[in-house]
Design a protein around this motif. Structure first.
Motif, PDB file in Angstrom:
ATOM      1  N   SER A  63      -8.070 -30.361  -4.875  1.00  0.00           N
ATOM      2  CA  SER A  63      -6.737 -30.424  -4.970  1.00  0.00           C
ATOM      3  C   SER A  63      -6.335 -29.236  -4.332  1.00  0.00           C
ATOM      4  N   PRO A  64      -4.938 -29.239  -4.174  1.00  0.00           N
ATOM      5  CA  PRO A  64      -4.247 -27.728  -3.697  1.00  0.00           C
ATOM      6  C   PRO A  64      -4.310 -26.850  -4.847  1.00  0.00           C
ATOM      7  N   GLN A  65      -4.134 -27.455  -6.038  1.00  0.00           N
ATOM      8  CA  GLN A  65      -3.951 -26.741  -7.365  1.00  0.00           C
ATOM      9  C   GLN A  65      -5.367 -26.028  -7.719  1.00  0.00           C
ATOM     10  N   THR A  66      -6.277 -26.724  -7.486  1.00  0.00           N
ATOM     11  CA  THR A  66      -7.617 -26.207  -7.558  1.00  0.00           C
ATOM     12  C   THR A  66      -8.000 -25.162  -6.564  1.00  0.00           C
ATOM     13  N   ALA A  67      -7.471 -25.434  -5.355  1.00  0.00           N
ATOM     14  CA  ALA A  67      -7.602 -24.373  -4.228  1.00  0.00           C
ATOM     15  C   ALA A  67      -6.906 -23.148  -4.548  1.00  0.00           C
ATOM     16  N   ASP A  68      -5.806 -23.338  -5.225  1.00  0.00           N
ATOM     17  CA  ASP A  68      -4.849 -22.041  -5.552  1.00  0.00           C
ATOM     18  C   ASP A  68      -5.509 -21.257  -6.575  1.00  0.00           C
ATOM     19  N   GLU A  69      -5.943 -22.022  -7.509  1.00  0.00           N
ATOM     20  CA  GLU A  69      -6.628 -21.357  -8.748  1.00  0.00           C
ATOM     21  C   GLU A  69      -7.845 -20.746  -8.285  1.00  0.00           C
ATOM     22  N   LEU A  70      -8.656 -21.508  -7.438  1.00  0.00           N
ATOM     23  CA  LEU A  70      -9.950 -20.724  -6.874  1.00  0.00           C
ATOM     24  C   LEU A  70      -9.687 -19.436  -6.097  1.00  0.00           C
ATOM     25  N   THR A  71      -8.484 -19.364  -5.477  1.00  0.00           N
ATOM     26  CA  THR A  71      -8.022 -18.250  -4.525  1.00  0.00           C
ATOM     27  C   THR A  71      -7.786 -17.143  -5.570  1.00  0.00           C
ATOM     28  N   ARG A  72      -6.846 -17.359  -6.794  1.00  0.00           N
ATOM     29  CA  ARG A  72      -6.405 -16.526  -7.882  1.00  0.00           C
ATOM     30  C   ARG A  72      -7.766 -15.739  -8.258  1.00  0.00           C
ATOM     31  N   LEU A  73      -8.831 -16.653  -8.509  1.00  0.00           N
ATOM     32  CA  LEU A  73      -9.911 -16.220  -9.284  1.00  0.00           C
ATOM     33  C   LEU A  73     -10.807 -15.258  -8.248  1.00  0.00           C
ATOM     34  N   ILE A  74     -11.025 -15.582  -6.994  1.00  0.00           N
ATOM     35  CA  ILE A  74     -11.541 -14.756  -6.069  1.00  0.00           C
ATOM     36  C   ILE A  74     -10.891 -13.514  -5.760  1.00  0.00           C
ATOM     37  N   ARG A  75      -9.718 -13.571  -5.977  1.00  0.00           N
ATOM     38  CA  ARG A  75      -8.665 -12.233  -5.332  1.00  0.00           C
ATOM     39  C   ARG A  75      -8.836 -11.349  -6.781  1.00  0.00           C
ATOM     40  N   ARG A  76      -8.762 -11.819  -8.016  1.00  0.00           N
ATOM     41  CA  ARG A  76      -9.196 -11.262  -9.062  1.00  0.00           C
ATOM     42  C   ARG A  76     -10.460 -10.429  -9.156  1.00  0.00           C
ATOM     43  N   THR A  77     -11.374 -10.754  -8.379  1.00  0.00           N
ATOM     44  CA  THR A  77     -12.567 -10.164  -8.447  1.00  0.00           C
ATOM     45  C   THR A  77     -12.903  -8.985  -7.182  1.00  0.00           C
ATOM     46  N   ILE A  78     -11.977  -9.120  -6.373  1.00  0.00           N
ATOM     47  CA  ILE A  78     -11.891  -8.233  -5.485  1.00  0.00           C
ATOM     48  C   ILE A  78     -10.608  -7.389  -5.392  1.00  0.00           C
ATOM     49  N   LYS A  79     -10.137  -7.543  -6.623  1.00  0.00           N
ATOM     50  CA  LYS A  79      -8.550  -6.661  -6.830  1.00  0.00           C
ATOM     51  C   LYS A  79      -8.441  -5.379  -6.204  1.00  0.00           C
ATOM     52  N   GLN A  80      -9.595  -4.395  -6.686  1.00  0.00           N
ATOM     53  CA  GLN A  80      -9.542  -3.119  -6.366  1.00  0.00           C
ATOM     54  C   GLN A  80      -9.590  -2.998  -4.815  1.00  0.00           C
ATOM     55  N   ALA A  81     -10.481  -3.772  -4.321  1.00  0.00           N
ATOM     56  CA  ALA A  81     -10.733  -3.583  -2.581  1.00  0.00           C
ATOM     57  C   ALA A  81      -9.325  -3.725  -2.080  1.00  0.00           C
ATOM     58  N   LEU A  82      -8.617  -5.195  -2.395  1.00  0.00           N
ATOM     59  CA  LEU A  82      -7.492  -5.419  -1.598  1.00  0.00           C
ATOM     60  C   LEU A  82      -6.309  -4.331  -1.995  1.00  0.00           C
ATOM     61  N   ARG A  83      -6.215  -3.584  -3.205  1.00  0.00           N
ATOM     62  CA  ARG A  83      -5.268  -2.488  -3.340  1.00  0.00           C
ATOM     63  C   ARG A  83      -5.642  -1.287  -2.417  1.00  0.00           C
ATOM     64  N   VAL A  84      -6.858  -0.915  -2.412  1.00  0.00           N
ATOM     65  CA  VAL A  84      -7.357   0.011  -1.399  1.00  0.00           C
ATOM     66  C   VAL A  84      -7.179  -0.233  -0.035  1.00  0.00           C
ATOM     67  N   SER A  85      -7.382  -1.625   0.342  1.00  0.00           N
ATOM     68  CA  SER A  85      -6.963  -1.770   1.695  1.00  0.00           C
ATOM     69  C   SER A  85      -5.335  -1.635   2.070  1.00  0.00           C
ATOM     70  N   GLU A  86      -4.454  -1.976   0.925  1.00  0.00           N
ATOM     71  CA  GLU A  86      -3.067  -1.776   1.025  1.00  0.00           C
ATOM     72  C   GLU A  86      -2.894  -0.285   0.972  1.00  0.00           C
ATOM     73  N   ARG A  87      -3.380   0.332   0.233  1.00  0.00           N
ATOM     74  CA  ARG A  87      -2.950   1.686   0.228  1.00  0.00           C
ATOM     75  C   ARG A  87      -3.406   2.568   1.409  1.00  0.00           C
ATOM     76  N   LEU A  88      -4.627   2.113   2.019  1.00  0.00           N
ATOM     77  CA  LEU A  88      -5.028   2.680   3.541  1.00  0.00           C
ATOM     78  C   LEU A  88      -4.000   2.173   4.704  1.00  0.00           C
ATOM     79  N   HIS A  89      -3.634   0.937   4.400  1.00  0.00           N
ATOM     80  CA  HIS A  89      -2.548   0.366   5.367  1.00  0.00           C
ATOM     81  C   HIS A  89      -1.375   1.393   5.548  1.00  0.00           C
ATOM     82  N   ALA A  90      -0.726   1.824   4.336  1.00  0.00           N
ATOM     83  CA  ALA A  90       0.524   2.321   4.185  1.00  0.00           C
ATOM     84  C   ALA A  90       0.068   3.888   4.598  1.00  0.00           C
ATOM     85  N   ALA A  91      -0.959   4.349   4.199  1.00  0.00           N
ATOM     86  CA  ALA A  91      -1.347   5.782   4.694  1.00  0.00           C
ATOM     87  C   ALA A  91      -1.458   5.789   6.315  1.00  0.00           C
ATOM     88  N   PHE A  92      -1.772   4.760   7.026  1.00  0.00           N
ATOM     89  CA  PHE A  92      -1.898   4.720   8.488  1.00  0.00           C
ATOM     90  C   PHE A  92      -0.338   4.621   9.036  1.00  0.00           C
TER      91      PHE A  92
END
Length: 204
Positions: A63-92
């Protein structure tokens, strides 16, 4: 009337006769682990060994709800990498570097491909030497020297980080300009790169 039907007695049987025994066992074990993890997380997702593709795991429709929750769980595990990519983007952007948006792939930060002019500017911002502005960077020997300068400046600025730029010369057939493909770097190295670019110009 009798039918020649073999009952399925375990998850392993679902993988079908076409799969190797070790592939069936691996698919069954992975399916059980995924199903158990999803149940523990409250995700309505049924993982089973695939009947159509032996040795693979079928997660079916969700279901869309399950897909959304799975997305949140995955993003939580790579939160650090996502924050670093955003920081690097801002620096560029702050430094005015015409670089593609960095993004996370397999836990690493993908930097993409950049023009030789941008690579030259990045080298200078990281403390590397700047060549004669009259030099044609697309000329093969000069491009190789630029690649070496950028790699050395990157290593120094990131405290030993490794960058392996790949030179792609211009293509008259497709009208594409020469570029350096920077590849991917670990999140910890990306953080150091962002920190180096965030310093005042005279200290970079």
């Amino acid at each position: 009337m009798t039918t020649n039907v073999t009952p399925i007695t375990s998850l392993t049987d679902r993988s079908g006769p076409g799969a190797r025994p070790d592939a069936r066992r691996a698919a069954s074990a992975a399916a059980l682990d995924l199903h158990s993890a999803c149940t523990a997380a409250g995700l309505n997702l049924s993982a089973l060994p695939s009947m159509e593709r032996p040795g693979q795991v079928d997660i079916g429709w969700v279901s869309p709800q399950t897909a959304d929750e799975l997305t949140r769980l995955i993003r939580r595990t790579i939160k650090q990498a996502l924050r670093v990519s955003e920081r690097l983007h801002a620096a560029f952007r702050t430094r005015g570097l015409d670089m593609p948006d960095p993004y996370v792939d397999h836990g690493r930060i993908e930097l993409g491909a950049i023009s030789l002019i941008t690579a030259d500017r990045l080298t200078g911002l990281l403390g590397g030497p700047v060549p004669d502005p009259e030099v044609d960077l697309s000329y093969w020997p000069e491009a190789q020297l630029l690649t070496a300068r950028l790699s050395k400046a990157f290593q120094r600025a990131t405290g030993g980080g490794f960058l392996d730029p790949q030179f792609h010369p211009d293509c008259l057939h497709c009208n594409a300009e020469a570029q350096l493909a920077l590849g991917s770097i670990p999140a910890v190295t990306a953080r150091r790169l962002a920190r180096a670019l965030e310093r005042p110009p005279e200290a970079a």
